[in-house]
Design an enzyme around this catalytic site. Structure first.
Site, PDB file in Angstrom:
ATOM      1  N   CYS A 157      14.248  10.496   7.098  1.00  0.00           N
ATOM      2  CA  CYS A 157      14.343  10.389   8.432  1.00  0.00           C
ATOM      3  C   CYS A 157      15.528  10.304   9.323  1.00  0.00           C
ATOM      4  O   CYS A 157      15.687  10.556  10.352  1.00  0.00           O
ATOM      5  CB  CYS A 157      13.510   8.872   8.678  1.00  0.00           C
ATOM      6  SG  CYS A 157      14.058   7.780   7.594  1.00  0.00           S
ATOM      7  N   GLU A 193       9.845   1.499  11.113  1.00  0.00           N
ATOM      8  CA  GLU A 193      10.678   2.238  10.482  1.00  0.00           C
ATOM      9  C   GLU A 193      10.271   3.709  10.560  1.00  0.00           C
ATOM     10  O   GLU A 193       9.409   4.091   9.900  1.00  0.00           O
ATOM     11  CB  GLU A 193      11.485   2.320   9.141  1.00  0.00           C
ATOM     12  CG  GLU A 193      12.131   0.860   8.870  1.00  0.00           C
ATOM     13  CD  GLU A 193      13.643   0.640   9.665  1.00  0.00           C
ATOM     14  OE1 GLU A 193      14.041   1.612  10.288  1.00  0.00           O
ATOM     15  OE2 GLU A 193      13.827  -0.743   9.469  1.00  0.00           O
ATOM     16  N   GLY A 196       6.991   5.164   8.349  1.00  0.00           N
ATOM     17  CA  GLY A 196       6.230   6.320   8.198  1.00  0.00           C
ATOM     18  C   GLY A 196       6.706   6.854   9.786  1.00  0.00           C
ATOM     19  O   GLY A 196       7.459   6.893  10.282  1.00  0.00           O
ATOM     20  N   GLU A 228      10.501  16.293  15.037  1.00  0.00           N
ATOM     21  CA  GLU A 228      10.797  16.160  13.798  1.00  0.00           C
ATOM     22  C   GLU A 228      10.167  16.829  12.905  1.00  0.00           C
ATOM     23  O   GLU A 228       8.932  17.031  12.657  1.00  0.00           O
ATOM     24  CB  GLU A 228      10.474  14.307  13.160  1.00  0.00           C
ATOM     25  CG  GLU A 228      11.225  13.891  11.741  1.00  0.00           C
ATOM     26  CD  GLU A 228      10.621  12.729  11.453  1.00  0.00           C
ATOM     27  OE1 GLU A 228       9.477  12.588  11.622  1.00  0.00           O
ATOM     28  OE2 GLU A 228      11.620  12.007  10.814  1.00  0.00           O
ATOM     29  N   GLY A 271       3.155   4.590  13.532  1.00  0.00           N
ATOM     30  CA  GLY A 271       3.613   3.520  13.779  1.00  0.00           C
ATOM     31  C   GLY A 271       3.120   2.857  15.174  1.00  0.00           C
ATOM     32  O   GLY A 271       3.001   1.673  15.498  1.00  0.00           O
ATOM     33  N   LYS A 317       0.731  -1.289  -0.010  1.00  0.00           N
ATOM     34  CA  LYS A 317       0.115   0.016  -0.039  1.00  0.00           C
ATOM     35  C   LYS A 317       0.819   1.254  -0.048  1.00  0.00           C
ATOM     36  O   LYS A 317       1.356   1.550   0.841  1.00  0.00           O
ATOM     37  CB  LYS A 317      -0.925   0.052   1.246  1.00  0.00           C
ATOM     38  CG  LYS A 317      -2.278   1.446   0.880  1.00  0.00           C
ATOM     39  CD  LYS A 317      -2.426   1.901   2.255  1.00  0.00           C
ATOM     40  CE  LYS A 317      -1.387   2.641   2.928  1.00  0.00           C
ATOM     41  NZ  LYS A 317      -1.406   4.058   2.031  1.00  0.00           N
TER      42      LYS A 317
HETATM   43  P1  NAD Z   1       2.598   8.603   7.750  1.00  0.00           P
HETATM   44  O1  NAD Z   1       2.981   7.971   9.125  1.00  0.00           O
HETATM   45  O2  NAD Z   1       1.726   9.785   7.769  1.00  0.00           O
HETATM   46  O3  NAD Z   1       2.151   7.712   6.569  1.00  0.00           O
HETATM   47  C1  NAD Z   1       2.948   6.672   6.179  1.00  0.00           C
HETATM   48  C2  NAD Z   1       2.103   5.627   5.534  1.00  0.00           C
HETATM   49  O4  NAD Z   1       1.000   5.181   6.351  1.00  0.00           O
HETATM   50  C3  NAD Z   1       0.991   6.305   4.335  1.00  0.00           C
HETATM   51  O5  NAD Z   1       0.965   5.110   3.348  1.00  0.00           O
HETATM   52  C4  NAD Z   1      -0.104   6.299   5.146  1.00  0.00           C
HETATM   53  O6  NAD Z   1      -1.220   6.241   3.921  1.00  0.00           O
HETATM   54  C5  NAD Z   1      -0.254   5.210   5.914  1.00  0.00           C
HETATM   55  N1  NAD Z   1      -1.107   5.497   7.242  1.00  0.00           N
HETATM   56  C6  NAD Z   1      -1.420   6.555   7.739  1.00  0.00           C
HETATM   57  N2  NAD Z   1      -2.415   6.215   8.880  1.00  0.00           N
HETATM   58  C7  NAD Z   1      -2.525   4.941   8.641  1.00  0.00           C
HETATM   59  C8  NAD Z   1      -3.252   3.878   9.768  1.00  0.00           C
HETATM   60  N3  NAD Z   1      -3.925   4.482  10.878  1.00  0.00           N
HETATM   61  N4  NAD Z   1      -3.044   2.579   9.376  1.00  0.00           N
HETATM   62  C9  NAD Z   1      -2.269   2.107   8.532  1.00  0.00           C
HETATM   63  N5  NAD Z   1      -1.706   2.961   7.496  1.00  0.00           N
HETATM   64  C10 NAD Z   1      -1.680   4.432   7.809  1.00  0.00           C
HETATM   65  O7  NAD Z   1       3.934   9.164   7.271  1.00  0.00           O
HETATM   66  P2  NAD Z   1       4.354  10.211   6.077  1.00  0.00           P
HETATM   67  O8  NAD Z   1       3.953  11.515   6.236  1.00  0.00           O
HETATM   68  O9  NAD Z   1       4.152   9.453   4.802  1.00  0.00           O
HETATM   69  O10 NAD Z   1       6.096  10.005   5.792  1.00  0.00           O
HETATM   70  C11 NAD Z   1       6.957  10.976   6.709  1.00  0.00           C
HETATM   71  C12 NAD Z   1       7.193  10.224   8.001  1.00  0.00           C
HETATM   72  O11 NAD Z   1       7.862   8.815   7.696  1.00  0.00           O
HETATM   73  C13 NAD Z   1       8.120  10.578   8.904  1.00  0.00           C
HETATM   74  O12 NAD Z   1       7.848  10.675  10.360  1.00  0.00           O
HETATM   75  C14 NAD Z   1       9.553  10.052   8.629  1.00  0.00           C
HETATM   76  O13 NAD Z   1      10.327  10.166   9.758  1.00  0.00           O
HETATM   77  C15 NAD Z   1       9.237   8.512   8.455  1.00  0.00           C
HETATM   78  N6  NAD Z   1      10.001   7.890   7.711  1.00  0.00           N
HETATM   79  C16 NAD Z   1      10.787   7.001   8.434  1.00  0.00           C
HETATM   80  C17 NAD Z   1      11.886   6.273   7.705  1.00  0.00           C
HETATM   81  C18 NAD Z   1      12.503   5.176   8.208  1.00  0.00           C
HETATM   82  O14 NAD Z   1      13.147   4.224   7.728  1.00  0.00           O
HETATM   83  N7  NAD Z   1      12.838   5.045   9.665  1.00  0.00           N
HETATM   84  C19 NAD Z   1      11.969   6.549   6.334  1.00  0.00           C
HETATM   85  C20 NAD Z   1      11.033   7.364   5.514  1.00  0.00           C
HETATM   86  C21 NAD Z   1      10.333   8.073   6.553  1.00  0.00           C
END
Ligand code: NAD
Length: 482
Positions: A282, A247, A225, A380, A230, A173
């Site tokens: 991240c 992650e 995310g 962040e 998470g 997804k």
């Molecule tokens: P987000 O958490 O808003 O969304 C990530 C994904 O989760 C998207 O596909 C979203 O549609 C989905 N999602 C949202 N709510 C959900 C739920 N309740 N259940 C299931 N899926 C859900 O993050 P974002 O804004 O897309 O990305 C930015 C974040 O990602 C930042 O915090 C960044 O640090 C993190 N990130 C971490 C890493 C790592 O490897 N540690 C790498 C890249 C980004």
């Protein structure tokens, strides 16, 4: 306007069950350029069912060597299309084209795990006084992968390559902002001979993602995310005792020791170590910890470097910082800049409103006089904003580096490598380097504390997609290892 009215379910391109569509808007021109059909819960159900059937079907009979050959073909297919993929992602999320980096980062994990699968055994014999054991590595099963928009295909590859090598099947997804690159991945997998059912792409938002997490047919969730989402996903997986890798976010520190080479330090940090992907990564070092004795010269050098960054059209190969992914993200980052000023941080470069008439730009900003208790040092930001924080001595530098809920990455800058290694060892973080961030696909990528659970990449990344089975056989039985 590009129209994408099909999604990829269990190996076939088909119209989704529902009628929801989303517009993709170019972050540089602010113009809609594509409409994409989104999946819903019924599409997730169909994809999970196909994934389960493939697992119990011929895919479940393949050997690691056969799967390694498929991974090698996927790597070739992605390498051939790397520039095209990077170009699609630049339009999706505004990160600079920069020689096609967003496409190339997806190739490495497939190459690495192809090689690993050809050279490593999946089973091991252990003898003891009590008998003979075969330790087998079985696929964990159907994987549900949920991805963010910032490095969409590179982060997908870090999950998909080990999952396929392990023999898992995979329902992806992607983020609603970045579905198009995932569709190209589906084409590459088809061309590489991945059988039907093994891989699906169901674009959608939080509701669809949560359905995937809760689905009883999914054995493991691989999530990248925000820490907030998470936590929610982990709690659902906890109730179901479902395997999960997380992650999440970061707020990493670069510790600039008092003997650091200023030129090399700034070159490592700007833009790569602290503003790569427009600050939307991240692992970036967004807190720069500097000794009182060198504070002013480091701030000046950082201000010069950040002030000279070429900000503009992400398709221009000379651009170093492009627009942020969305108006919402631009407003969020701008809000942090305003909060930083209000709490007493001093912008030495940037800090205002972008001069671009169009595009979701934020001025790359360096804040000095930051206390680690300020919002800009704790949360962040996910944009091109750095905070410089003073420390008295090495111990205080380590204390400040550790004074965060996160623990993802980090760097120690020094000319005394022994000292750098010793200081790095005191930081509670998943990945840290001396004079550069650690890199490479053999790296166990991941974080401590609120930055996540588990690792991706290296042998550890493969372990996350396997279950161990201990098989006891009678002493003397001649078991042929896989
Ligand atoms: P987000 O958490 O808003 O969304 C990530 C994904 O989760 C998207 O596909 C979203 O549609 C989905 N999602 C949202 N709510 C959900 C739920 N309740 N259940 C299931 N899926 C859900 O993050 P974002 O804004 O897309 O990305 C930015 C974040 O990602 C930042 O915090 C960044 O640090 C993190 N990130 C971490 C890493 C790592 O490897 N540690 C790498 C890249 C980004």
């Amino acid at each position: 306007m590009q129209v994408m009215d099909k999604i990829h379910v269990g190996g076939t391109w088909q119209r989704p069950h529902g009628s929801e569509t989303t517009y993709l808007v170019d972050p540089f021109t602010e113009e809609a350029y594509a409409t994409v059909a989104m999946g819903d819960e019924a599409d997730i159900d169909a994809a999970v069912q196909a994934a389960g059937e493939a697992l119990r079907g011929p895919w479940g009979e393949t050997t690691p060597r056969e799967r390694a050959d498929i991974l090698a073909r996927i790597a070739e297919g992605l390498a051939d299309r790397a520039m095209e993929i990077a170009s699609v992602i630049t339009r999706e999320n505004g990160t600079p084209l920069a020689g096609g980096r967003q496409g190339l980062v997806a190739v490495g994990p497939f190459e690495y795990y192809a090689d690993y699968g050809r050279t490593h055994a999946f089973e091991e014999l252990r003898e003891s006084d009590l008998g003979r054991l075969v330790v087998r590595r079985e696929p964990v099963g159907v994987v549900g992968a949920i991805l963010p928009w910032n490095v969409p295909l590179g982060l997908t590859a870090m999950k998909l390559a080990p999952a396929l090598l392990a023999g898992c099947t995979f329902v992806l997804k992607p983020s609603p902002e970045t579905p198009l690159d995932a569709f190209i991945l589906a084409e590459v997998l088809g061309d590489a001979g991945v059988p039907d059912g093994v891989f699906s792409v169901i674009p959608g938002g939080a509701r669809v993602g949560e359905h995937l997490v809760r689905h009883p047919g999914v054995d493991k969730i691989a999530f990248t995310g925000s820490t907030e989402v998470g936590r929610r996903i982990a709690s659902i997986c906890g109730e179901q005792v479902k395997r999960v890798t997380l992650e999440l976010g970061g707020k990493s520190a670069a510790i600039v020791l008092d003997d650091a080479d200023l030129e090399k330090t700034v070159a490592a940090l700007v833009p790569h170590g602290s503003m790569m992907y427009n600050g939307q990564a991240c692992i970036l070092q967004s807190r720069i910890l500097v000794s009182r004795t060198r504070h002013d010269e480091v701030v000046e050098a950082l201000a010069d470097a950040v002030g000279s960054l070429r900000v503009g059209d992400p398709y221009d190969e000379s651009t170093q910082v492009g627009p942020l992914v969305s108006a919402r993200q631009r407003d969020r980052v701008q809000g942090y800049i305003d909060t930083g000023r209000a709490e007493g941080a001093r912008p030495v470069v940037g800090g205002g409103r972008s001069r671009h008439q169009k595009g979701w730009f934020v001025e790359p900003t360096v804040f000095a006089d930051v206390e680690n208790s300020m919002t800009v040092a704790r949360e962040e930001i996910f944009g091109p904003v750095l905070s410089v924080i003073r420390y008295r001595d090495e111990k205080e530098a380590v204390d400040i580096a550790n004074d965060t809920v996160y623990g993802l990455s980090g760097t120690v800058f020094t000319e005394d490598i022994d000292r750098g290694v010793a200081v790095a060892g005191k930081v509670r973080t998943g990945m840290i380097g001396v004079n550069a961030m650690p890199a490479g696909v053999g790296l166990p990528f991941g974080g401590m504390k609120a930055s996540g659970i588990g690792r991706e990449g290296g042998p550890e990344g493969l372990a996350a997609y396997t279950e161990y089975q201990a098989l006891g056989v009678p002493v003397g039985y001649d078991y042929v290892l896989d």
